[in-house]
Design an enzyme around this catalytic site. Structure first.
Site, PDB file in Angstrom:
ATOM      1  N   ASP A 121       0.853  -1.186   0.000  1.00  0.00           N
ATOM      2  CA  ASP A 121       0.000   0.000   0.000  1.00  0.00           C
ATOM      3  C   ASP A 121       0.892   1.239   0.000  1.00  0.00           C
ATOM      4  O   ASP A 121       1.374   1.675   1.042  1.00  0.00           O
ATOM      5  CB  ASP A 121      -0.912  -0.044   1.237  1.00  0.00           C
ATOM      6  CG  ASP A 121      -1.810   1.181   1.343  1.00  0.00           C
ATOM      7  OD1 ASP A 121      -1.594   2.146   0.588  1.00  0.00           O
ATOM      8  OD2 ASP A 121      -2.710   1.170   2.201  1.00  0.00           O
ATOM      9  N   LYS A 161      -3.199   9.829  -3.433  1.00  0.00           N
ATOM     10  CA  LYS A 161      -2.591  11.045  -2.881  1.00  0.00           C
ATOM     11  C   LYS A 161      -1.741  11.816  -3.905  1.00  0.00           C
ATOM     12  O   LYS A 161      -2.266  12.343  -4.856  1.00  0.00           O
ATOM     13  CB  LYS A 161      -1.779  10.691  -1.636  1.00  0.00           C
ATOM     14  CG  LYS A 161      -2.692  10.199  -0.486  1.00  0.00           C
ATOM     15  CD  LYS A 161      -2.034  10.310   0.832  1.00  0.00           C
ATOM     16  CE  LYS A 161      -2.831   9.674   1.942  1.00  0.00           C
ATOM     17  NZ  LYS A 161      -3.505  10.597   2.810  1.00  0.00           N
TER      18      LYS A 161
HETATM   19  C1  LIG Z   1      -1.382   3.993   3.590  1.00  0.00           C
HETATM   20  C2  LIG Z   1      -2.763   4.490   3.284  1.00  0.00           C
HETATM   21  N1  LIG Z   1      -3.626   3.675   2.650  1.00  0.00           N
HETATM   22  C3  LIG Z   1      -4.861   4.074   2.338  1.00  0.00           C
HETATM   23  C4  LIG Z   1      -5.314   5.325   2.665  1.00  0.00           C
HETATM   24  C5  LIG Z   1      -6.704   5.739   2.303  1.00  0.00           C
HETATM   25  O1  LIG Z   1      -6.686   6.707   1.316  1.00  0.00           O
HETATM   26  P1  LIG Z   1      -7.999   7.613   1.061  1.00  0.00           P
HETATM   27  O2  LIG Z   1      -8.133   8.505   2.245  1.00  0.00           O
HETATM   28  O3  LIG Z   1      -7.688   8.345  -0.196  1.00  0.00           O
HETATM   29  O4  LIG Z   1      -9.140   6.672   0.907  1.00  0.00           O
HETATM   30  C6  LIG Z   1      -4.459   6.212   3.332  1.00  0.00           C
HETATM   31  C7  LIG Z   1      -4.925   7.555   3.710  1.00  0.00           C
HETATM   32  O5  LIG Z   1      -4.335   8.277   4.472  1.00  0.00           O
HETATM   33  C8  LIG Z   1      -3.146   5.780   3.654  1.00  0.00           C
HETATM   34  O6  LIG Z   1      -2.285   6.580   4.297  1.00  0.00           O
END
Ligand SMILES: Cc1ncc(COP(=O)(O)O)c(C=O)c1O
Length: 499
Positions: free
Chosen positions: A323, A354
């Site tokens: 991730d 992001k």
């Molecule tokens: C490592 C990680 N995965 C997934 C997410 C989820 O992303 P989103 O807020 O765009 O759904 C985040 C959000 O901060 C994150 O830091």
């Protein structure tokens, strides 16, 4: 070019002297952040009166305002500086939860939006799964594939981070079941039972994650998210295995023996949990992990840990999904954080969002859905073409301005400065850690951390909080040494004023 740039002690020049610099050398300095403000400039505490009035206004239309920090004047914000509704100019070292690659209002991105050739993409938002535009393959190739992690050649654009992870999970489950069927199509019984969430079409499979992991807020992602109760309370989730993530001692190089032992302990647990899941009849189809646990406290693990994790995944017939929603697109000094590990083979799935402007996930040949799998990884939009146009230019700027090197230089300055403060104030600061500008430091406790974050904001510096007592830094890729020097001066004052 950057070294020459940093040999100019810009932060020590007065405004009038700086304005005399019109040579190419100065343009080099300014070019990372054109028309930037000189320094933070505060008129009111944050949130100020106008932000508070806007909060009341928003509350009136029923949005949840509990998480609003302050209202922003995006027109006036520039480069590393964000301007709030009250006219305060703040140096932003957190950049919208780590999602702004080039700072605010970068001229190249404005140019993309003003280009008449892009008008059709701006005004039409197609259902890309069904009706891709004629330039879509080329756009995907030029934007997403041009920065694909080594060894990965397929990508699926998605919406946000959670949506990308959620669909990455589905790709893993589909590949697992495809293997199990040995290439045969699903049976009628499987197809019919799946509609009612029943066996055999809705199989008992699981994904293994780690303590303090954060993967997003949709239901399957929440099952693998183990940070704070308020993300999870009241939501039924999958009871999937969760292994301990290593709790390492910093600086990593000083505690290698202890840290290796801690990582081995966690790896044994991973293997053990996978065996237990298999016996329970809910085999682990994939292991899901962040390269650096962000929301959970900026927790690091070594390249060796991740290489061993990949071995365990392979041995047990599970996929490895990384991730990179928060670590991707350069903040660690490499485009993808997992490039720091020297994995012998690529991960099976790498998710992003992001700074990449669009969500999505890269995947290997084995994870690729077949033509019989249409509509199984799908939603109406499947990404946003305007975000890919922006991403294409973001990548162009990262490459042409050598921003990954800038991140390394700025990160060394930040970590060096914080480590110095930590040595000077060992009873107040500890555990400075990071890769590139993806940096964190711990205060004595959460209360003290929250006070420092708030006080820094009132002085014009935005940083983030994570874990129990950490401050995290997530500046844009255009953050330079002189910005960090300004921050370090203020941070030292904050630390000195602590009891
Ligand atoms: C490592 C990680 N995965 C997934 C997410 C989820 O992303 P989103 O807020 O765009 O759904 C985040 C959000 O901060 C994150 O830091």
């Amino acid at each position: 070019m950057l070294r020459r740039l940093y040999s100019v002690p810009v932060q020590h020049l007065t405004k009038s002297v700086r304005s005399q610099f019109t040579s190419a050398q100065t343009i080099d300095v300014e070019s990372l952040v054109p028309n930037e403000y000189e320094a933070p400039c505060m008129k009111t505490p944050v949130p100020g009166p106008r932000s508070k009035a806007l909060c009341a206004d928003l509350d009136d239309v029923n949005a949840n305002i509990g998480h609003v920090h302050f209202f922003v004047n995006y027109e006036a914000s520039r480069g590393n500086y964000i301007v709030d509704a009250d006219g305060n100019v703040l140096l932003d070292l957190f950049t919208q939860i780590s999602s702004v690659p080039l700072g605010y209002n970068h001229p190249n991105l404005i140019q993309v939006m003003m280009d008449p050739n892009n008008m059709a993409s701006l005004v039409n938002r197609p259902a890309f799964g069904n009706f891709p535009s004629t330039d879509w393959p080329e756009t995907v190739r030029n934007a997403l594939i041009s920065v694909a992690p080594p060894g990965m050649r397929y990508v699926q654009p998605m919406m946000c981070g959670a949506c990308s992870n959620e669909h990455g999970y589905k790709a893993i489950f589909m590949a697992y079941q495809r293997n199990k069927r040995g290439g045969l199509p699903p049976t009628q019984e499987e197809m019919d039972s799946s509609v009612h969430n029943m066996l055999p079409g809705s199989p008992k499979l699981s994904l293994l994650s780690f303590t303090n992991a954060f993967h997003g807020r949709t239901t399957a992602c929440l099952s693998n998210t183990h940070t704070k109760w308020f993300h999870k309370l009241d939501f039924p989730t999958f009871d999937w295995p969760c292994a301990p993530f290593p709790k390492l001692r910093y600086p990593l190089e000083e505690f290698q023996r202890e840290n290796d032992a801690e990582e081995d302990r966690c790896l044994e647990q991973v293997q053990d949990l996978m065996e237990k899941a298999e016996k329970k009849g809910e085999p682990v189809a994939g292991i899901v992990v962040e390269p650096i646990q962000a929301e959970g406290g900026d927790n690091h693990a070594s390249g060796r840990f991740f290489r061993e994790l990949q071995k365990i995944a392979k041995k047990n017939g599970a996929a490895l999904m990384i991730d990179e929603v928060q670590t991707g697109c350069g903040p660690t000094g490499k485009f993808w954080a997992h490039e720091h590990w020297d994995l012998p083979q690529p991960p099976d799935v790498v998710c992003f969002s992001k700074k990449m402007q669009t969500g999505g996930f890269y995947f290997t040949e084995e994870m690729k859905p077949t033509s019989a799998d249409s509509y199984r990884i799908f939603n109406t939009w499947m990404g946003d073409p305007t975000k890919l146009l922006l991403l294409r230019e973001v990548i162009n700027v990262i490459k042409s301005q050598n921003l990954l090197e800038n991140v390394v230089v700025a990160g060394e300055h930040l970590q060096g400065g914080l480590s110095g403060l930590q040595r000077a104030h060992p009873n107040k600061l500890e555990n400075c850690r990071g890769l590139g500008t993806f940096v964190a430091i711990d205060l004595r406790n959460g209360k003290m951390r929250d006070e420092v974050v708030k006080s820094l904001r009132n002085e014009g510096f935005i940083v983030g909080a994570c874990g129990e007592r950490s401050i995290r830094f997530r500046p844009a890729l255009v953050c330079q040494k002189h910005h960090i020097s300004m921050f370090l001066d203020q941070f030292e004052k904050e630390i000195l004023s602590l009891p």
